[in-house]
Design a protein around this motif. Structure first.
Motif, PDB file in Angstrom:
ATOM      1  N   SER A   1     -12.782   3.810   5.098  1.00 51.41           N
ATOM      2  CA  SER A   1     -11.739   4.592   4.439  1.00 51.41           C
ATOM      3  C   SER A   1     -11.300   3.922   3.143  1.00 51.41           C
ATOM      4  CB  SER A   1     -10.550   4.724   5.393  1.00 51.41           C
ATOM      5  OG  SER A   1      -9.393   5.058   4.686  1.00 51.41           O
ATOM      6  N   MET A   2     -11.215   4.728   2.088  1.00 57.56           N
ATOM      7  CA  MET A   2     -10.840   4.167   0.775  1.00 57.56           C
ATOM      8  C   MET A   2      -9.402   3.719   0.747  1.00 57.56           C
ATOM      9  SD  MET A   2     -12.645   6.156  -2.293  1.00 57.56           S
ATOM     10  CE  MET A   2     -13.184   7.662  -1.538  1.00 57.56           C
ATOM     11  N   ASN A   3      -8.571   4.406   1.526  1.00 51.71           N
ATOM     12  CA  ASN A   3      -7.164   3.998   1.591  1.00 51.71           C
ATOM     13  C   ASN A   3      -7.069   2.577   2.132  1.00 51.71           C
ATOM     14  OD1 ASN A   3      -6.084   6.638   0.914  1.00 51.71           O
ATOM     15  ND2 ASN A   3      -6.799   7.271   2.929  1.00 51.71           N
ATOM     16  N   VAL A   4      -7.827   2.311   3.207  1.00 47.19           N
ATOM     17  CA  VAL A   4      -7.793   0.985   3.828  1.00 47.19           C
ATOM     18  C   VAL A   4      -8.376  -0.059   2.881  1.00 47.19           C
ATOM     19  CG1 VAL A   4      -8.622  -0.394   5.758  1.00 47.19           C
ATOM     20  CG2 VAL A   4      -7.917   1.933   6.147  1.00 47.19           C
ATOM     21  N   LYS A   5      -9.467   0.317   2.214  1.00 47.81           N
ATOM     22  CA  LYS A   5     -10.127  -0.622   1.283  1.00 47.81           C
ATOM     23  C   LYS A   5      -9.173  -1.019   0.168  1.00 47.81           C
ATOM     24  CE  LYS A   5     -14.582  -1.192  -1.081  1.00 47.81           C
ATOM     25  NZ  LYS A   5     -14.188  -2.462  -1.565  1.00 47.81           N
ATOM     26  N   LEU A   6      -8.443  -0.023  -0.326  1.00 49.15           N
ATOM     27  CA  LEU A   6      -7.477  -0.289  -1.400  1.00 49.15           C
ATOM     28  C   LEU A   6      -6.447  -1.305  -0.946  1.00 49.15           C
ATOM     29  CD1 LEU A   6      -7.848   2.074  -3.695  1.00 49.15           C
ATOM     30  CD2 LEU A   6      -5.400   2.242  -3.415  1.00 49.15           C
ATOM     31  N   ARG A   7      -5.938  -1.079   0.267  1.00 50.60           N
ATOM     32  CA  ARG A   7      -4.880  -1.962   0.753  1.00 50.60           C
ATOM     33  C   ARG A   7      -5.375  -3.374   0.980  1.00 50.60           C
ATOM     34  NH1 ARG A   7      -3.836   1.891   5.237  1.00 50.60           N
ATOM     35  NH2 ARG A   7      -3.687   3.740   3.947  1.00 50.60           N
ATOM     36  N   THR A   8      -6.595  -3.507   1.537  1.00 49.60           N
ATOM     37  CA  THR A   8      -7.091  -4.852   1.829  1.00 49.60           C
ATOM     38  C   THR A   8      -7.506  -5.558   0.545  1.00 49.60           C
ATOM     39  OG1 THR A   8      -9.104  -3.711   2.505  1.00 49.60           O
ATOM     40  CG2 THR A   8      -7.806  -4.683   4.240  1.00 49.60           C
TER      41      THR A   8
ATOM     42  N   GLU B   1       2.543  -4.384   9.404  1.00 48.35           N
ATOM     43  CA  GLU B   1       1.468  -5.211   8.851  1.00 48.35           C
ATOM     44  C   GLU B   1       0.360  -4.267   8.398  1.00 48.35           C
ATOM     45  OE1 GLU B   1      -1.661  -6.442   8.874  1.00 48.35           O
ATOM     46  OE2 GLU B   1      -0.975  -7.994   7.526  1.00 48.35           O
ATOM     47  N   ASN B   2      -0.133  -4.467   7.201  1.00 49.08           N
ATOM     48  CA  ASN B   2      -0.919  -3.412   6.559  1.00 49.08           C
ATOM     49  C   ASN B   2      -2.400  -3.702   6.395  1.00 49.08           C
ATOM     50  OD1 ASN B   2      -0.661  -0.872   5.459  1.00 49.08           O
ATOM     51  ND2 ASN B   2       0.070  -1.563   3.472  1.00 49.08           N
ATOM     52  N   THR B   3      -2.827  -4.915   6.737  1.00 53.73           N
ATOM     53  CA  THR B   3      -4.207  -5.257   6.376  1.00 53.73           C
ATOM     54  C   THR B   3      -5.082  -5.707   7.541  1.00 53.73           C
ATOM     55  OG1 THR B   3      -3.397  -7.447   5.813  1.00 53.73           O
ATOM     56  CG2 THR B   3      -3.714  -5.925   3.993  1.00 53.73           C
ATOM     57  N   GLU B   4      -4.517  -5.952   8.712  1.00 51.13           N
ATOM     58  CA  GLU B   4      -5.396  -6.382   9.805  1.00 51.13           C
ATOM     59  C   GLU B   4      -5.119  -5.539  11.046  1.00 51.13           C
ATOM     60  OE1 GLU B   4      -4.673 -10.514  10.660  1.00 51.13           O
ATOM     61  OE2 GLU B   4      -2.763 -10.061  11.612  1.00 51.13           O
ATOM     62  N   GLY B   5      -5.189  -6.143  12.183  1.00 49.29           N
ATOM     63  CA  GLY B   5      -4.963  -5.396  13.426  1.00 49.29           C
ATOM     64  C   GLY B   5      -6.120  -4.468  13.726  1.00 49.29           C
TER      65      GLY B   5
ATOM     66  N   PHE C   1       0.062  -6.555   1.930  1.00 51.60           N
ATOM     67  CA  PHE C   1       0.217  -6.958   3.315  1.00 51.60           C
ATOM     68  C   PHE C   1       1.250  -6.159   4.098  1.00 51.60           C
ATOM     69  CE2 PHE C   1       4.279  -8.959   2.827  1.00 51.60           C
ATOM     70  CZ  PHE C   1       4.287  -9.530   1.564  1.00 51.60           C
ATOM     71  N   GLY C   2       2.202  -5.541   3.413  1.00 50.83           N
ATOM     72  CA  GLY C   2       3.267  -4.865   4.161  1.00 50.83           C
ATOM     73  C   GLY C   2       3.452  -3.417   3.756  1.00 50.83           C
ATOM     74  N   SER C   3       3.716  -2.577   4.725  1.00 53.03           N
ATOM     75  CA  SER C   3       4.047  -1.183   4.441  1.00 53.03           C
ATOM     76  C   SER C   3       5.485  -0.971   4.894  1.00 53.03           C
ATOM     77  CB  SER C   3       3.101  -0.264   5.207  1.00 53.03           C
ATOM     78  OG  SER C   3       3.661   1.008   5.334  1.00 53.03           O
ATOM     79  N   ILE C   4       6.288  -0.434   3.995  1.00 59.19           N
ATOM     80  CA  ILE C   4       7.708  -0.245   4.330  1.00 59.19           C
ATOM     81  C   ILE C   4       8.049   1.227   4.251  1.00 59.19           C
ATOM     82  CG2 ILE C   4      10.058  -0.915   3.745  1.00 59.19           C
ATOM     83  CD1 ILE C   4       8.673  -3.161   2.094  1.00 59.19           C
TER      84      ILE C   4
END
Lengths: 277, 385
Positions: free
Chosen positions: B123-130, B161-165, B135-138
């Protein structure tokens, strides 16, 4: 003809134990009762009292599922549980607590794995006269019960980095999807919605979704839809009446069904134990 | 002349550091502003910041156009650099250019990019974030007086937490028909997000932080996350800390959402709870969200929906994205404009009650946008006087 009859009766009498096995004397059905922790013992005894007052033909066999340490040093369910369930085939279970962060593994999971309880069915229906913020709710969540995020496989790779494995198999996904459609048909339900997160977990939830689609092809009389988990959560709190039967992997089912239960009046939950087990 | 200009620039910098410019009322501001030292990392020319706009799919492009229009009427000192990235973008080079643009500008506004399940590209959304290490989504969910909901008095902030899990994108098929998906939890990132949550709570006068987990089942993974949160909480004795299992948390959220203040959690649970909370305060049309990193920030709608079914129909609710854009203005330090636009948007939502169909109204998107512009005009005129 008479020979056949005699043959049959001899077979039946020798296997009398086989036929009579679920019944104790007096024609009542024997059921395993697992009281559980916390409020478990109290609510279990309430059930027994009410069933007794109603004259329900049920005899209870109480078992304790406190894990015992086996020869290999690991904790296991006591043998008595297996013996009891082998005879009764049906159990009523109270809540079982699981220590957080350490201690023995979840006994709920152990029971489900041990008896291959592959589908967890939770019907949620609004009760007239019991006012909640949400009315006219009538939906059923069917959750895969043996694998997924609850596989219990975890490792510490290096200090400070932990990996948990979510396992999705074709066999289990097909099984629960087939059960969902069968349930929908038997209970006059029109729509089955598969809940997933295949945009993120392409392969695992993708496989689950593929299995659901495959089963949907074979059950064209029931409508099939797919929805993302977050969309379901969002719509559920705004308008839960739009949902009918939901089928999903383990974790999503756990969270969604608990959420729905709380704003539904009737908390009715049972782990499905298929007759052939 | 030159001396006075130099002095005024110095004064401006000093004022920014002291934060004496008019700020949005605490009840409405949701985000953390960039620290003074990081002001230099934004691309700024002639007092105007350049912001990347990642158009995305569904209703993203049309709503982002409305945002730009409203910014123009408000006179916000922002220049937009549009990048047309969507589900059809397969070119690796184009994606890198988009990332470079955000890296250059420091800040972006984003529409959600749809995902093609059949493709193996993550997913491009995930790639962008990583890649941008966001690191954080508020997501802040607050009850609005003009929006009819079943629960009132909700005011919670969900920090996820926005980049792992579970979003690590590490999956493999060992045996035919058996797939393993790895959920990775690290001490470093868990501590980082926990510290961010407590700092946020301290800065915004929040009283309680709740960690959400499933450490009874995932003892090692979520157990590590919980321990990190507990360790960080010891440094903030003035802030109450408790923890809750995810299924209990989602139950509590639908029965008594008023009990929650700040929540901190791993990736997937954050996704679930922020969607639930958003649904409780009126839906995805009224909640904005932000992704924060050390160096960059990306602002988007709270629930990251593409809204493909609403595309082109002029009925999507622009409020959520507008509120996120106001948070972006706060982040860049343009508090006056942020307050102006935010107040106008909230007035139209709560007082004038110009509602799109998702809130039960009949108005179109353009109706809402025009109403906001009508609110803005007299106020901006007053500035010129």
């Amino acid at each position: 003809m008479a020979n056949v009859k005699r043959l049959l009766s001899s077979i039946l009498s020798s296997s009398g134990k086989l036929i009579q096995r679920n019944y104790s004397s007096g024609g009542k059905r024997l059921v395993t009762m697992i009281p559980g922790d916390g409020i478990g013992p109290e609510i279990s005894s309430s059930v027994q009292q009410i069933f007794g007052a109603a004259g329900a033909p049920i005899d209870w066999e109480e078992v304790d599922v406190t894990p015992v340490k086996g020869a290999d040093g690991n904790f296991h369910l006591p043998q008595k549980v297996f013996d009891s369930m082998a005879v009764t085939k049906v159990g009523l279970k109270g809540p079982l607590a699981t220590p957080i962060g350490k201690g023995h593994k979840s006994l709920n999971l152990a029971l489900r794995k041990a008896f291959s309880l592959y589908a967890n069915v939770r019907p949620c229906k609004s009760i007239e006269g019991f006012k909640t913020p949400y009315d006219d709710v009538d939906l059923v969540t069917i959750r895969e019960n043996t694998e997924g995020e609850y596989s219990g496989i975890e490792h510490t790779i290096v200090d400070g980095v932990v990996q948990s494995i979510k396992l999705i198999t074709e066999q289990a996904s097909m099984r629960v999807a087939e059960y969902a459609f069968e349930y929908a048909r038997n209970n006059n339900r029109h729509t089955v919605v598969a809940v997933h997160k295949a945009n993120i977990m392409r392969m695992s939830d993708g496989l689950f979704l593929k299995c659901c689609r495959h089963v949907a092809e074979k059950n064209k009389d029931i409508k099939f839809k797919e929805m993302y988990l977050d969309t379901v959560c969002l719509n559920m709190v705004q308008d839960p009446t739009q949902f009918d039967v939901l089928v999903m992997p383990n974790l999503y089912g756990d969270i969604l069904s608990m959420k729905i239960q709380n704003y539904m009046s009737e908390v009715s939950k049972h782990d499905h134990l298929p007759a052939r087990n | 002349m030159a001396a006075s200009i130099r002095r005024s620039i110095q004064l401006q910098k000093l004022l920014k550091n002291l934060r004496v410019l008019p700020q949005a009322t605490p009840s409405q501001r949701t985000n953390v502003t960039a620290s003074a030292s990081s002001v230099e990392k934004f691309s700024k020319y002639g007092g105007r910041n350049t912001v990347t706009v990642l158009t995305g799919d569904g209703v993203g492009p049309e709503l982002l156009k409305h945002v730009q229009e409203i910014f123009r009427y408000a006179g916000a000192p922002v220049v937009f650099e549009e990048v047309n990235i969507n589900v059809e973008t397969t070119d690796e080079e184009f994606l890198n250019q988009a990332l470079l643009s955000v890296g250059r500008n420091g800040v972006a506004l984003k529409g959600n990019i749809a995902t093609n399940h059949e493709s193996t590209v993550p997913s491009m959304n995930v790639k962008l974030r990583t890649d941008l290490k966001l690191f954080g989504s508020i997501v802040r969910c607050k009850s609005m007086p003009g929006v009819p909901t079943r629960h009132a008095g909700i005011d919670m902030v969900l920090i996820r937490e926005n980049t792992e899990g579970e979003y690590s994108n590490l999956e493999h098929e060992n045996v035919q028909g058996v797939i393993e998906s790895l959920k990775i939890i690290t001490e470093a990132k868990s501590t980082n997000i926990a510290r961010y949550a407590f700092e946020y709570a301290k800065k915004h006068g929040r009283k309680k932080v709740t960690a959400v987990h499933k450490a009874n089942i995932m003892k090692l993974g979520d157990g590590l996350f919980l321990n990190c949160c507990r360790n960080v909480s010891k440094d903030y004795p003035e802030i109450e800390f408790n923890d809750m299992i995810i299924d209990n948390a989602s139950m509590q959220m639908v029965s008594r959402p008023q009990q929650f203040d700040v929540l901190v959690m791993p990736n997937l649970y954050g996704n679930i709870l922020s969607n639930i909370a958003t649904g409780l305060v009126g839906g995805s049309g009224v909640v904005g969200g932000m992704n924060i990193g050390e160096d960059y920030a990306v602002f988007e709608m709270g629930t990251r929906n593409t809204g493909l079914s609403l595309k082109g129909k002029n009925i999507a609710n622009p409020t959520g994205l507008l509120l996120a854009s106001c948070d972006m203005l706060d982040y860049l330090g343009h508090y006056r404009h942020a307050t102006l636009i935010r107040e106008s948007v909230l007035n139209v939502l709560n007082e004038k009650k110009v509602h799109t169909p998702d809130l039960g109204g009949q108005a179109t998107t353009t109706d809402v946008v025009q109403a906001i512009i009508q609110e803005l005009k007299p106020k901006t005129k007053a500035w010129l006087v």
